[in-house]
Design a protein around this motif. Structure first.
Motif, PDB file in Angstrom:
ATOM      1  N   PRO A  82      18.902  75.767  39.408  1.00 27.40           N
ATOM      2  CA  PRO A  82      18.781  73.966  40.058  1.00 27.40           C
ATOM      3  C   PRO A  82      17.442  73.502  39.625  1.00 27.40           C
ATOM      4  O   PRO A  82      16.117  74.324  39.717  1.00 27.40           O
ATOM      5  CB  PRO A  82      19.491  74.328  41.078  1.00 27.40           C
ATOM      6  N   PRO A  83      17.394  72.285  39.053  1.00 26.82           N
ATOM      7  CA  PRO A  83      16.087  71.334  39.066  1.00 26.82           C
ATOM      8  C   PRO A  83      15.510  71.944  40.212  1.00 26.82           C
ATOM      9  O   PRO A  83      13.799  71.541  39.844  1.00 26.82           O
ATOM     10  CB  PRO A  83      16.876  69.715  38.695  1.00 26.82           C
ATOM     11  N   ALA A  84      15.843  71.323  41.043  1.00 28.23           N
ATOM     12  CA  ALA A  84      15.258  71.982  42.262  1.00 28.23           C
ATOM     13  C   ALA A  84      14.230  72.978  42.809  1.00 28.23           C
ATOM     14  O   ALA A  84      13.081  72.072  43.220  1.00 28.23           O
ATOM     15  CB  ALA A  84      16.156  71.601  43.716  1.00 28.23           C
ATOM     16  N   LEU A  85      14.762  73.955  41.859  1.00 23.69           N
ATOM     17  CA  LEU A  85      13.853  75.020  42.377  1.00 23.69           C
ATOM     18  C   LEU A  85      12.750  74.883  41.258  1.00 23.69           C
ATOM     19  O   LEU A  85      11.504  75.305  41.079  1.00 23.69           O
ATOM     20  CB  LEU A  85      14.657  76.119  41.947  1.00 23.69           C
ATOM     21  N   VAL A  86      13.403  74.688  39.734  1.00 26.27           N
ATOM     22  CA  VAL A  86      12.782  74.207  38.949  1.00 26.27           C
ATOM     23  C   VAL A  86      11.058  73.847  39.177  1.00 26.27           C
ATOM     24  O   VAL A  86       9.792  73.676  38.432  1.00 26.27           O
ATOM     25  CB  VAL A  86      12.961  73.963  37.807  1.00 26.27           C
ATOM     26  N   ALA A  87      11.143  72.697  39.958  1.00 24.81           N
ATOM     27  CA  ALA A  87      10.585  71.862  40.098  1.00 24.81           C
ATOM     28  C   ALA A  87       9.640  72.448  41.467  1.00 24.81           C
ATOM     29  O   ALA A  87       8.573  71.000  41.773  1.00 24.81           O
ATOM     30  CB  ALA A  87      11.060  70.127  40.760  1.00 24.81           C
ATOM     31  N   SER A  88       9.415  73.205  42.387  1.00 18.91           N
ATOM     32  CA  SER A  88       9.320  73.738  43.348  1.00 18.91           C
ATOM     33  C   SER A  88       7.512  74.470  42.788  1.00 18.91           C
ATOM     34  O   SER A  88       7.254  74.770  41.703  1.00 18.91           O
ATOM     35  CB  SER A  88      10.067  74.817  43.719  1.00 18.91           C
ATOM     36  N   LYS A  89       6.281  73.808  43.877  1.00 13.94           N
ATOM     37  CA  LYS A  89       5.562  74.584  43.479  1.00 13.94           C
ATOM     38  C   LYS A  89       4.983  75.264  44.200  1.00 13.94           C
ATOM     39  O   LYS A  89       3.432  76.489  44.032  1.00 13.94           O
ATOM     40  CB  LYS A  89       4.378  73.379  43.544  1.00 13.94           C
ATOM     41  N   THR A  90       5.995  76.183  44.829  1.00 13.39           N
ATOM     42  CA  THR A  90       5.838  76.923  45.385  1.00 13.39           C
ATOM     43  C   THR A  90       5.600  78.490  44.819  1.00 13.39           C
ATOM     44  O   THR A  90       4.887  79.471  45.010  1.00 13.39           O
ATOM     45  CB  THR A  90       6.788  77.401  46.769  1.00 13.39           C
ATOM     46  N   PRO A  91       6.563  78.803  43.747  1.00 19.74           N
ATOM     47  CA  PRO A  91       6.109  80.185  42.629  1.00 19.74           C
ATOM     48  C   PRO A  91       4.766  80.015  42.281  1.00 19.74           C
ATOM     49  O   PRO A  91       4.448  81.001  42.317  1.00 19.74           O
ATOM     50  CB  PRO A  91       7.363  80.318  41.601  1.00 19.74           C
ATOM     51  N   ALA A  92       4.595  78.503  41.653  1.00 20.47           N
ATOM     52  CA  ALA A  92       3.085  78.738  41.281  1.00 20.47           C
ATOM     53  C   ALA A  92       2.227  79.033  42.254  1.00 20.47           C
ATOM     54  O   ALA A  92       1.275  79.688  41.454  1.00 20.47           O
ATOM     55  CB  ALA A  92       2.602  77.155  40.610  1.00 20.47           C
ATOM     56  N   VAL A  93       1.893  78.770  43.362  1.00 23.42           N
ATOM     57  CA  VAL A  93       1.268  79.156  44.655  1.00 23.42           C
ATOM     58  C   VAL A  93       1.879  80.430  44.700  1.00 23.42           C
ATOM     59  O   VAL A  93      -0.154  81.474  45.047  1.00 23.42           O
ATOM     60  CB  VAL A  93       1.583  78.203  45.406  1.00 23.42           C
ATOM     61  N   LEU A  94       2.490  80.732  44.615  1.00 20.41           N
ATOM     62  CA  LEU A  94       2.653  82.349  45.140  1.00 20.41           C
ATOM     63  C   LEU A  94       2.071  83.265  43.747  1.00 20.41           C
ATOM     64  O   LEU A  94       1.080  84.855  44.742  1.00 20.41           O
ATOM     65  CB  LEU A  94       4.392  83.021  44.554  1.00 20.41           C
ATOM     66  N   PHE A  95       2.380  82.785  42.673  1.00 22.58           N
ATOM     67  CA  PHE A  95       1.269  84.025  41.365  1.00 22.58           C
ATOM     68  C   PHE A  95       0.210  83.314  41.379  1.00 22.58           C
ATOM     69  O   PHE A  95      -0.488  84.648  41.176  1.00 22.58           O
ATOM     70  CB  PHE A  95       2.278  83.604  39.972  1.00 22.58           C
ATOM     71  N   TRP A  96      -0.014  82.518  41.243  1.00 22.13           N
ATOM     72  CA  TRP A  96      -1.778  82.680  41.866  1.00 22.13           C
ATOM     73  C   TRP A  96      -2.402  83.660  42.487  1.00 22.13           C
ATOM     74  O   TRP A  96      -3.625  83.998  42.397  1.00 22.13           O
ATOM     75  CB  TRP A  96      -2.763  81.024  42.233  1.00 22.13           C
ATOM     76  N   LEU A  97      -1.842  83.696  44.065  1.00 26.19           N
ATOM     77  CA  LEU A  97      -2.169  84.453  44.979  1.00 26.19           C
ATOM     78  C   LEU A  97      -2.146  85.564  44.523  1.00 26.19           C
ATOM     79  O   LEU A  97      -2.635  86.670  44.875  1.00 26.19           O
ATOM     80  CB  LEU A  97      -1.333  84.318  46.579  1.00 26.19           C
ATOM     81  N   ASN A  98      -0.879  86.123  43.966  1.00 25.05           N
ATOM     82  CA  ASN A  98      -0.691  87.476  43.100  1.00 25.05           C
ATOM     83  C   ASN A  98      -1.830  87.584  42.099  1.00 25.05           C
ATOM     84  O   ASN A  98      -2.480  88.986  42.862  1.00 25.05           O
ATOM     85  CB  ASN A  98       0.619  86.886  42.349  1.00 25.05           C
ATOM     86  N   MET A  99      -2.758  86.634  41.598  1.00 27.95           N
ATOM     87  CA  MET A  99      -3.018  87.048  40.429  1.00 27.95           C
ATOM     88  C   MET A  99      -4.507  87.774  41.633  1.00 27.95           C
ATOM     89  O   MET A  99      -4.906  88.492  41.030  1.00 27.95           O
ATOM     90  CB  MET A  99      -3.630  85.765  39.552  1.00 27.95           C
ATOM     91  N   VAL A 100      -4.880  86.745  42.205  1.00 27.96           N
ATOM     92  CA  VAL A 100      -6.281  87.217  43.045  1.00 27.96           C
ATOM     93  C   VAL A 100      -5.645  89.048  43.826  1.00 27.96           C
ATOM     94  O   VAL A 100      -6.933  89.289  44.388  1.00 27.96           O
ATOM     95  CB  VAL A 100      -6.409  85.818  44.751  1.00 27.96           C
ATOM     96  N   LEU A 101      -4.484  88.370  44.635  1.00 23.73           N
ATOM     97  CA  LEU A 101      -4.788  90.327  45.564  1.00 23.73           C
ATOM     98  C   LEU A 101      -4.543  91.193  44.237  1.00 23.73           C
ATOM     99  O   LEU A 101      -4.650  92.184  44.660  1.00 23.73           O
ATOM    100  CB  LEU A 101      -3.885  90.398  45.881  1.00 23.73           C
ATOM    101  N   PHE A 102      -4.395  90.955  43.130  1.00 20.73           N
ATOM    102  CA  PHE A 102      -4.589  92.100  42.063  1.00 20.73           C
ATOM    103  C   PHE A 102      -5.583  93.080  41.555  1.00 20.73           C
ATOM    104  O   PHE A 102      -5.956  94.155  42.016  1.00 20.73           O
ATOM    105  CB  PHE A 102      -4.058  91.915  40.854  1.00 20.73           C
ATOM    106  N   LYS A 103      -6.826  92.142  41.671  1.00 15.22           N
ATOM    107  CA  LYS A 103      -7.914  92.420  41.735  1.00 15.22           C
ATOM    108  C   LYS A 103      -8.430  93.171  42.519  1.00 15.22           C
ATOM    109  O   LYS A 103      -9.460  94.074  42.235  1.00 15.22           O
ATOM    110  CB  LYS A 103      -8.986  91.038  41.530  1.00 15.22           C
ATOM    111  N   LEU A 104      -8.598  92.662  43.573  1.00 15.38           N
ATOM    112  CA  LEU A 104      -8.680  93.044  44.870  1.00 15.38           C
ATOM    113  C   LEU A 104      -8.166  94.169  45.062  1.00 15.38           C
ATOM    114  O   LEU A 104      -9.104  95.493  45.401  1.00 15.38           O
ATOM    115  CB  LEU A 104      -8.527  92.026  45.714  1.00 15.38           C
ATOM    116  N   SER A 105      -6.723  94.901  44.914  1.00 14.28           N
ATOM    117  CA  SER A 105      -5.874  95.890  45.071  1.00 14.28           C
ATOM    118  C   SER A 105      -6.029  96.598  44.357  1.00 14.28           C
ATOM    119  O   SER A 105      -6.933  98.255  44.585  1.00 14.28           O
ATOM    120  CB  SER A 105      -4.745  95.963  44.871  1.00 14.28           C
ATOM    121  N   THR A 106      -6.744  96.403  43.681  1.00 13.77           N
ATOM    122  CA  THR A 106      -7.399  97.537  41.797  1.00 13.77           C
ATOM    123  C   THR A 106      -9.146  97.804  42.207  1.00 13.77           C
ATOM    124  O   THR A 106      -8.819  98.868  41.943  1.00 13.77           O
ATOM    125  CB  THR A 106      -7.003  96.706  40.755  1.00 13.77           C
ATOM    126  N   GLY A 107      -9.408  97.131  42.122  1.00 17.43           N
ATOM    127  CA  GLY A 107     -10.789  97.140  42.497  1.00 17.43           C
ATOM    128  C   GLY A 107     -11.346  98.053  43.675  1.00 17.43           C
ATOM    129  O   GLY A 107     -11.863  99.565  44.385  1.00 17.43           O
TER     130      GLY A 107
END
Length: 347
Positions: A82-107
């Motif tokens: 649905p367009p409302a979900l596509v337009a949401s910025k929440t997933p982009a924020v979640l995947f930005w946090l995802n990228m940050v935490l991946f480095k912390l966890s692996t290290g």
């Protein structure tokens, strides 16, 4: 009627759920078991703190992925959301946090093993051990410097920071593709480095008791894990190199394979780091269930204070002259070798 227009096409979310949930549960059980066992013996060390940081970060990353895939239609093509979900910025924020935490966890996972090896190499003084000690310090420095740098680079990848999840906002970003390539390369090199480091010392032990064989077996389980871990790293690199015509129009769908392999990679690393030091945990279970240790011997009380490498001088009489050699032994501080890795001086 509107509901029937969406969520009708291929759904890849089960792929991510199937990779994330079982591995997260298994890694979580092993970490909790490890920490509870060592805490009960007042043996918590820096390696345990690192593995806890890794597990918490990985769990956060898994949670962010699950939210995006269960609540925002990720795993489906853009036209099926649905367009409302596509337009949401929440997933982009979640995947930005995802990228940050991946480095912390692996290290943190790799640094945990560096602390384990530091304990292993601290007592003996043979040439092999001295070289391994230096190499371990270099590895720890590489892990700390690289993963700290990429952790900060992931946080501040854009100026201003919010441009990371608001692509149309004014500002600039670093080349994330080059950052990922560098991450894949160093991740692969340090993974192999971590696994290979203790093997020369362990294979040169003069006392090849069953306990030592079991420890080597647990260390060698990591290459089995590292094949999965390394395979995930290579798979993600290949996926990034191969042009994907759907990545721009349907990133929610196209990125699912990469996201799934990254979760397997993350949790397999944590599982491998736990197995290396969990021999006494398995030993305790077999004592209670079967009345014997995993060595096949009857359990007995002792005051074992942990695994160390020591050097034992030996005199040889050869052809009329005396030569001195040095044997490396793996013993506990009390002289008992039954409960290696146990009590306050364990890794």
């Amino acid at each position: 009627m509107a509901d029937k227009l969406y969520f009708q096409g291929e759904d890849r979310s089960p792929m991510l759920l199937g990779c994330t949930i079982p591995f997260c549960i298994l890694a979580g059980v092993l970490v909790i078991w490890r920490i509870a066992f060592r805490f009960s013996r007042k043996a918590i060390t820096a390696s345990d703190y690192c593995i806890c940081i890794a597990m918490l970060s990985a769990t956060g990353q898994a949670t962010f992925n699950l939210i995006a895939y269960t609540q925002y239609g990720y795993g489906r093509r853009k036209v099926d959301i649905p367009p409302a979900l596509v337009a949401s910025k929440t997933p982009a924020v979640l995947f930005w946090l995802n990228m940050v935490l991946f480095k912390l966890s692996t290290g943190a996972t790799k640094l945990s093993l560096c602390f384990v090896y530091a304990r292993l190499f601290q007592m003996a003084d043979t040439l092999t051990v001295r070289i391994s000690r230096v190499i371990n310090r270099i590895l720890a420095a590489v892990v700390v410097i690289f993963y700290t740098a990429t952790f900060l680079a992931s946080i501040f990848q854009c100026t201003p920071i919010q441009k990371a999840w608001m692509s149309k906002a004014a500002g600039t970003c670093i080349d994330k593709t080059q950052l990922r390539y560098a991450g894949h390369a160093v991740n692969l090199i340090t993974s192999v480095w971590v696994i290979a480091l203790p093997l020369p010392v362990l294979f040169k032990l003069s006392t090849r008791a069953r306990e030592v064989t079991q420890i080597i077996f647990l260390v060698l389980l990591d290459p089995a894990d590292i094949h999965s871990h390394t395979g995930c790293v290579i798979a993600r690199l290949v996926l990034q190199l191969i042009p994907n015509k759907d990545s721009d129009k349907s990133g929610q769908w196209a990125n699912t394979v990469g996201n799934s392999t990254s979760m397997v990679e993350l949790f397999v690393g944590i599982i491998a780091a736990c197995l290396v030091v969990m021999r006494p945990c398995f030993q305790g279970v077999t004592r209670k269930v079967f009345g014997t240790t995993i060595d096949g011997t009857r359990s007995r009380a002792n005051n074992s204070n942990g695994l160390v490498l020591t050097y034992v001088p030996r005199t040889n009489h050869e052809e009329g002259h005396i030569t001195k050699t040095v044997d490396v032994k793996m013993t506990s501080r009390s002289g008992s070798e039954e409960d290696l890795f146990e009590h306050r001086d364990r890794f």
